[in-house]
Design an enzyme around this catalytic site. Sequence first.
Site, PDB file in Angstrom:
ATOM      1  N   ARG A  16       0.849  -1.204   0.000  1.00 39.60           N
ATOM      2  CA  ARG A  16       0.000   0.000   0.000  1.00 39.60           C
ATOM      3  C   ARG A  16       0.883   1.253   0.000  1.00 39.60           C
ATOM      4  O   ARG A  16       2.079   1.192   0.262  1.00 39.60           O
ATOM      5  CB  ARG A  16      -0.893   0.033   1.253  1.00 39.60           C
ATOM      6  CG  ARG A  16      -1.927  -1.061   1.278  1.00 39.60           C
ATOM      7  CD  ARG A  16      -2.874  -0.950   2.459  1.00 39.60           C
ATOM      8  NE  ARG A  16      -2.231  -1.277   3.719  1.00 39.60           N
ATOM      9  CZ  ARG A  16      -2.092  -0.437   4.739  1.00 39.60           C
ATOM     10  NH1 ARG A  16      -2.567   0.787   4.650  1.00 39.60           N
ATOM     11  NH2 ARG A  16      -1.499  -0.811   5.854  1.00 39.60           N
ATOM     12  N   TYR A 157       6.582   7.407  17.566  1.00 44.64           N
ATOM     13  CA  TYR A 157       6.841   7.411  16.122  1.00 44.64           C
ATOM     14  C   TYR A 157       8.064   8.289  15.813  1.00 44.64           C
ATOM     15  O   TYR A 157       8.974   7.881  15.085  1.00 44.64           O
ATOM     16  CB  TYR A 157       5.601   7.939  15.396  1.00 44.64           C
ATOM     17  CG  TYR A 157       5.741   8.056  13.901  1.00 44.64           C
ATOM     18  CD1 TYR A 157       5.666   6.925  13.087  1.00 44.64           C
ATOM     19  CD2 TYR A 157       5.952   9.295  13.285  1.00 44.64           C
ATOM     20  CE1 TYR A 157       5.789   7.025  11.708  1.00 44.64           C
ATOM     21  CE2 TYR A 157       6.072   9.406  11.908  1.00 44.64           C
ATOM     22  CZ  TYR A 157       5.987   8.275  11.120  1.00 44.64           C
ATOM     23  OH  TYR A 157       6.108   8.373   9.749  1.00 44.64           O
ATOM     24  N   LYS A 161      11.655   7.266  14.123  1.00 36.29           N
ATOM     25  CA  LYS A 161      12.134   7.846  12.857  1.00 36.29           C
ATOM     26  C   LYS A 161      13.432   8.633  13.060  1.00 36.29           C
ATOM     27  O   LYS A 161      14.255   8.734  12.150  1.00 36.29           O
ATOM     28  CB  LYS A 161      11.036   8.724  12.240  1.00 36.29           C
ATOM     29  CG  LYS A 161       9.810   7.933  11.795  1.00 36.29           C
ATOM     30  CD  LYS A 161      10.154   6.929  10.709  1.00 36.29           C
ATOM     31  CE  LYS A 161       8.953   6.193  10.160  1.00 36.29           C
ATOM     32  NZ  LYS A 161       9.285   5.262   9.078  1.00 36.29           N
TER      33      LYS A 161
HETATM   34  P1  NAP Z   1       0.557   2.912   4.763  1.00 34.99           P
HETATM   35  O1  NAP Z   1      -0.188   3.361   3.585  1.00 34.99           O
HETATM   36  O2  NAP Z   1      -0.121   2.767   6.068  1.00 34.99           O
HETATM   37  O3  NAP Z   1       1.305   1.536   4.389  1.00 34.99           O
HETATM   38  C1  NAP Z   1       2.122   0.935   5.363  1.00 34.99           C
HETATM   39  C2  NAP Z   1       2.834  -0.251   4.772  1.00 34.99           C
HETATM   40  O4  NAP Z   1       3.645  -0.835   5.803  1.00 34.99           O
HETATM   41  C3  NAP Z   1       1.885  -1.333   4.299  1.00 34.99           C
HETATM   42  O5  NAP Z   1       2.419  -1.974   3.172  1.00 34.99           O
HETATM   43  C4  NAP Z   1       1.846  -2.293   5.499  1.00 34.99           C
HETATM   44  O6  NAP Z   1       1.538  -3.635   5.168  1.00 34.99           O
HETATM   45  C5  NAP Z   1       3.267  -2.205   5.973  1.00 34.99           C
HETATM   46  N1  NAP Z   1       3.392  -2.604   7.374  1.00 34.99           N
HETATM   47  C6  NAP Z   1       2.766  -2.090   8.454  1.00 34.99           C
HETATM   48  N2  NAP Z   1       3.137  -2.744   9.561  1.00 34.99           N
HETATM   49  C7  NAP Z   1       4.017  -3.683   9.186  1.00 34.99           C
HETATM   50  C8  NAP Z   1       4.760  -4.668   9.848  1.00 34.99           C
HETATM   51  N3  NAP Z   1       4.691  -4.853  11.180  1.00 34.99           N
HETATM   52  N4  NAP Z   1       5.583  -5.464   9.130  1.00 34.99           N
HETATM   53  C9  NAP Z   1       5.666  -5.318   7.814  1.00 34.99           C
HETATM   54  N5  NAP Z   1       4.992  -4.410   7.115  1.00 34.99           N
HETATM   55  C10 NAP Z   1       4.182  -3.599   7.788  1.00 34.99           C
HETATM   56  O7  NAP Z   1       1.786   3.896   5.073  1.00 34.99           O
HETATM   57  P2  NAP Z   1       2.574   4.938   4.138  1.00 34.99           P
HETATM   58  O8  NAP Z   1       1.972   6.256   4.363  1.00 34.99           O
HETATM   59  O9  NAP Z   1       2.726   4.396   2.781  1.00 34.99           O
HETATM   60  O10 NAP Z   1       3.968   4.957   4.898  1.00 34.99           O
HETATM   61  C11 NAP Z   1       5.122   4.290   4.398  1.00 34.99           C
HETATM   62  C12 NAP Z   1       6.338   4.806   5.169  1.00 34.99           C
HETATM   63  O11 NAP Z   1       6.448   6.212   5.002  1.00 34.99           O
HETATM   64  C13 NAP Z   1       6.245   4.549   6.674  1.00 34.99           C
HETATM   65  O12 NAP Z   1       7.520   4.199   7.171  1.00 34.99           O
HETATM   66  C14 NAP Z   1       5.825   5.895   7.222  1.00 34.99           C
HETATM   67  O13 NAP Z   1       6.215   6.074   8.551  1.00 34.99           O
HETATM   68  C15 NAP Z   1       6.544   6.834   6.274  1.00 34.99           C
HETATM   69  N6  NAP Z   1       5.956   8.170   6.208  1.00 34.99           N
HETATM   70  C16 NAP Z   1       4.662   8.346   5.823  1.00 34.99           C
HETATM   71  C17 NAP Z   1       4.133   9.643   5.795  1.00 34.99           C
HETATM   72  C18 NAP Z   1       2.708   9.917   5.393  1.00 34.99           C
HETATM   73  O14 NAP Z   1       2.249  11.084   5.565  1.00 34.99           O
HETATM   74  N7  NAP Z   1       1.970   8.974   4.861  1.00 34.99           N
HETATM   75  C19 NAP Z   1       4.943  10.726   6.165  1.00 34.99           C
HETATM   76  C20 NAP Z   1       6.265  10.497   6.529  1.00 34.99           C
HETATM   77  C21 NAP Z   1       6.769   9.207   6.540  1.00 34.99           C
HETATM   78  P3  NAP Z   1      -0.009  -4.116   5.047  1.00 34.99           P
HETATM   79  O15 NAP Z   1      -0.574  -3.346   3.884  1.00 34.99           O
HETATM   80  O16 NAP Z   1       0.048  -5.552   4.743  1.00 34.99           O
HETATM   81  O17 NAP Z   1      -0.666  -3.757   6.317  1.00 34.99           O
END
Ligand code: NAP
Length: 253
Positions: A16, A157, A161
């Site tokens: 995702r 969190y 990070k």
């Molecule tokens: P997301 O849409 O919630 O997707 C999270 C992904 O991580 C999914 O593929 C999920 O797998 C996987 N995941 C969650 N828990 C896990 C675990 N215990 N073991 C293995 N995989 C796991 O999040 P996103 O927004 O794309 O975020 C991706 C990265 O970017 C994260 O590290 C997040 O902290 C960072 N980030 C995001 C934002 C933002 O605003 N969105 C901002 C800064 C940094 P499933 O789909 O199978 O659950």
Amino acid sequence: MINLSGKVALITGGSRGIGKSIVRLFHDAGAHIVFTYHSSQTEAESLCEELRKKSNSEVFAFQADCGIKRDVQSLVENTIENLGTIEILVHNAGIWTEGAIDTMAENSWIETIQTNLHSAYYLCREISPVMKKQRSGRIIFISSTAGQRGEAYHSHYAASKGGIISLTKSLADELGPFGIRTNCVAPGWVRTDMTGAVFADKAFLKKIEQNIPLRYVPQPEEIAGPVLFLASDLALHVNGEILNVNGGSVLCG
Ligand code: NAP
């Protein structure tokens, strides 16, 4: 222009959001990929199906909880069994939950550090010997602006990070002599499932956009591009960098 033909990439959290965009972009660049999912099996399978129709590059999905040592060991073993080696690691999987420091459940703190930070240790412990042996490799972590400036009510969190940023710099120094480049992308707000609930509040979204000089919250593809750059030969002398992808909202070097 960026060509990863024949390169083997392991991408965590590819089912995702940002990880899914990274998988698509790396596949378009010709990489063979193993990506992980945790609970989104259907999404992971349909991504594999979509990509296999597009080209002959290999793509596999692997179920793993990246915060569990045994899962990471099986993931790395399985990737090497299927694709022969690992040349690029993108550790993107992560969770973001809310909690005041004095009232959050202890388990919430532990789960966040385990999923976001211990995972990075487990992955690098397994993969760095492979990269050291081949005297080359790319490690790319996804951190966050929260790791740079802190984030109230998300201290667990932010701590995870911030740890990723220090780990990036440490490994850049430690693994650089083996030809392994370690870098990090630090996004600000991105439109994914992670932020879907908070952005359902339109007033909140507007406030966030006003605080970003570019005045919009990006789609995940805009994070995937800089990750691809760091994996490419355009970034050969980049090591230990924290690449800000936040529209100018947090201006730190
Ligand atoms: P997301 O849409 O919630 O997707 C999270 C992904 O991580 C999914 O593929 C999920 O797998 C996987 N995941 C969650 N828990 C896990 C675990 N215990 N073991 C293995 N995989 C796991 O999040 P996103 O927004 O794309 O975020 C991706 C990265 O970017 C994260 O590290 C997040 O902290 C960072 N980030 C995001 C934002 C933002 O605003 N969105 C901002 C800064 C940094 P499933 O789909 O199978 O659950």
